[in-house]
Each structure stands twice: as C-alpha cells, then as structure tokens.
Enzyme design. Structure first.
Site, PDB file in Angstrom:
ATOM      1  CB  THR A 169       5.598   4.688  53.955  1.00  0.00           C
ATOM      2  OG1 THR A 169       5.467   3.781  52.849  1.00  0.00           O
ATOM      3  CG2 THR A 169       5.739   6.100  53.387  1.00  0.00           C
ATOM      4  CE1 TYR A 226       0.664   6.981  52.457  1.00  0.00           C
ATOM      5  CE2 TYR A 226       2.303   5.767  51.192  1.00  0.00           C
ATOM      6  CZ  TYR A 226       1.617   5.981  52.373  1.00  0.00           C
ATOM      7  OH  TYR A 226       1.897   5.201  53.475  1.00  0.00           O
TER       8      TYR A 226
END
Length: 339
Positions: A125, A165
């Site tokens: 990501t 995250y």
C-alpha cells in the site's frame, strides 16, 4: 501443464477479478479466503456459478499449517489478504498486526519451507510512506497538488509508517522484499494506490471510489472526512491484473523488486472531483457532509509509475472517467447486492 495459481484473499474485490481473468485463460485457480469481509461470499458465489472448476477454500493467513499445505502445491501465490482499513487498525491494532504482519510472515515461511520455487506477488500500500507531511503541496480550488513532484512519489521515497495499518502492511512489505534477498524467494512487492472496479463492495472505511459510487446509486449518505480536496491516483482493477501478468513473465529479472502501482499523474481524482463525475453520470445532485480529517490521511498521494513502465513495460489503459463509468454500470446491474 496448467500453471497453478493460489489467490490468498481471492474472494475479495481484486482477487475475484484476478481469478476470473486467470480462469478465462484456462488456468488452474484456487481461492483461499476467510470470508470476513463484506461481499466476499457474494463474490465466491459468482465465481462458482461462472467457473464451476474453481476451487474455493475457507482459510486464514493466521493458520500456518494450512498455508504450508496450500502453498506447496502452487506455482504462483498472490497475497491479497489483509485487514484493509486504517480506522479498524486504530480500533484493534492487535488483530491488524496478526492479519497483516504475522499473516504475511506465515506465507513467506510456508514458501521458504515448502516451495521456494513459487512466485509471490504481494499487495502492499502507499500508506507505507506515511502522511508525507514534509512534502510541499499547493492548494487549488478543488484539489491539492504536489509542489515539486511532477511525476508523483517514486520508490525512493523514505518509508514512514503511520497508523497501525501502515506499520503492519509496511512490516509485510519489507519482509517480502527481504525474503527475496536473504532466501532467494521470487517475490515482488506492489505498493498499490487506489484500486477500484467491479465486485468491489466499498464501505465508508475503505474503497472510497466504490463507496461513493454505490452511495450515489442507492441514495445513501456520503461523508467526506477532511475538505474533499484530497487527491489520489486511481487505477482500474483490469490494469492492475495486467501488471501482475507482466511481473510473472519477467520474474527472473525483477524478483525482489518493489513497484509503486497506481493510475499515475494521468489518472488522479480528488474526492470533490469524483463527486462531479458521479453527478454527471447519474444526472442528479449528490448530497454529502463534511467531518474531521482521519488520522494518517495524506492530502495528496500520486504514484510515480516510471519504474513499472521501464522494467515491466506497463502503464494504465483505462482512464478514470471511463473506469468509474464501468464501475457504476456494474453497481446498477447488481444493486440488489447492496440493499
């Protein structure tokens, strides 16, 4: 002999589209998913109805013994399974770590122990770069832009994990890279920007392009966190699948590499600009409200995809307007799934 593909997280949005693409080419596909995310059961049902030969197994990346059993039979492993929402990672950081960091480690260890010849593609990501608060930006009427990064963010940008995250995905990102360097595994890391397309059950916490599209069709309330000028480069899932295919073909020359993958500077949208596209496509005014910024949200993230162009011969083919139009057509056709 058919190539054996194992898609971990294969009932998710990207995995479902990837499985369909591979099965259309008459490849052998197994999907492994724990079906915890919204839409995964519907996607699995669709895959089974359209491709009866597909093998779908319920399983979790935290189950190391199961991973060894499945990975030792695979030629290509796609690691798409994840806890994907920053907000959920803040609420439950332990689960986020166990799924994203430990789960990725389990996959790598299963490969190292049982199948070092397999290829591993890892879905990382842009959040590994953190908030990038030190990068100068300029504010325009409906969007933010980088002041000094005309091509976007390259792979040379320092890592600066922000939020649980970002930390968990970044941990997996670096482990995948290092297992290629230390153990010789054939791994590739894709630091993906905003991927969107059919079979995406976007929710407010994740998948904003799909969520805004779904909400605009069903008349659900839309909340913009921040001022709506945040910009991302968006990439249609079909273009993402093309880069996966190219990476597999070129694995001997690119193993161990990391690529920023997104729509690039040619395919960027702010939240407000997406609203405008949706209003044009639906022919109606879309109502929305504003709330405070979310933790770790980047005002701008645009992938510099130069490395992928040069080393893989890849670039996006589907522009953002037509990509959103394609997604909207799928949502309209399948609106019964969201009620």
């Amino acid at each position: 002999m058919k190539t054996r593909h194992l898609i971990i997280g294969g009932a998710g949005f990207i995995g479902c589209n990837l499985a369909s693409s591979l099965l259309e080419k008459n490849e052998e596909v197994e999907v492994l998913d724990n079906f915890s995310r919204i839409g995964t059961k519907e996607n699995a049902k669709w895959l089974k109805e359209n491709y009866p030969d597909i093998k779908i197994t319920k399983g979790d990346v935290r189950d190391f013994n199961l991973l060894i059993k499945k990975i030792k039979k695979a030629d290509v492993v796609y690691h798409l399974a994840a806890q994907v929402a920053v907000t959920k990672s803040v609420e439950n950081p332990r689960k986020d770590f166990e799924v994203n960091a430990l789960g990725t480690f389990n996959i790598l260890e299963a490969m190292r122990i049982s199948n070092k010849d397999a290829i591993l593609l890892y879905s990382s990501t842009n959040k590994v770069y953190g908030k990038m608060e030190n990068i100068p930006i300029v504010e325009k009427e409906k969007r933010y832009e980088y002041k000094n990064l005309p091509k976007g963010v390259s792979e040379d940008m320092p890592l600066d994990f922000y939020s649980p995250y970002g930390c968990s995905k970044g941990c997996g990102d670096q482990y995948v890279r290092d297992y290629a360097r230390i153990y010789g595994l054939k791994t590739v890391v894709f630091r993906q920007s905003c991927i969107y397309g059919p079979h995406q059950f976007g929710i407010e916490d994740q998948g904003w392009v799909a969520w805004f599209t779904i909400a605009s069709i069903l008349g659900k309330p839309i909340t913009i966190y921040g001022d709506g000028k945040q910009v991302r480069d968006v990439l249609h899932v079909d273009d993402l699948i093309k880069v996966y295919e190219l990476a597999i073909k070129k694995i001997d020359s690119i193993k161990g590499q990391i690529y920023n993958i997104g729509g690039g500077v040619e395919n960027t949208l702010s939240l407000l600009e997406l609203i405008e596209i949706l209003e044009k496509l639906t022919g109606k005014k879309i109502n929305y409200k504003f709330e405070d910024w979310r933790p770790g949200d980047q005002k701008v993230y645009i992938s510099d995809i130069t490395k992928a162009k040069q080393e893989l011969g890849w670039e996006p083919k589907i522009d953002s307007y037509n990509g959103v139009k394609n997604l909207m057509e799928w949502v309209k056709k399948n609106s019964f799934l969201f009620k």
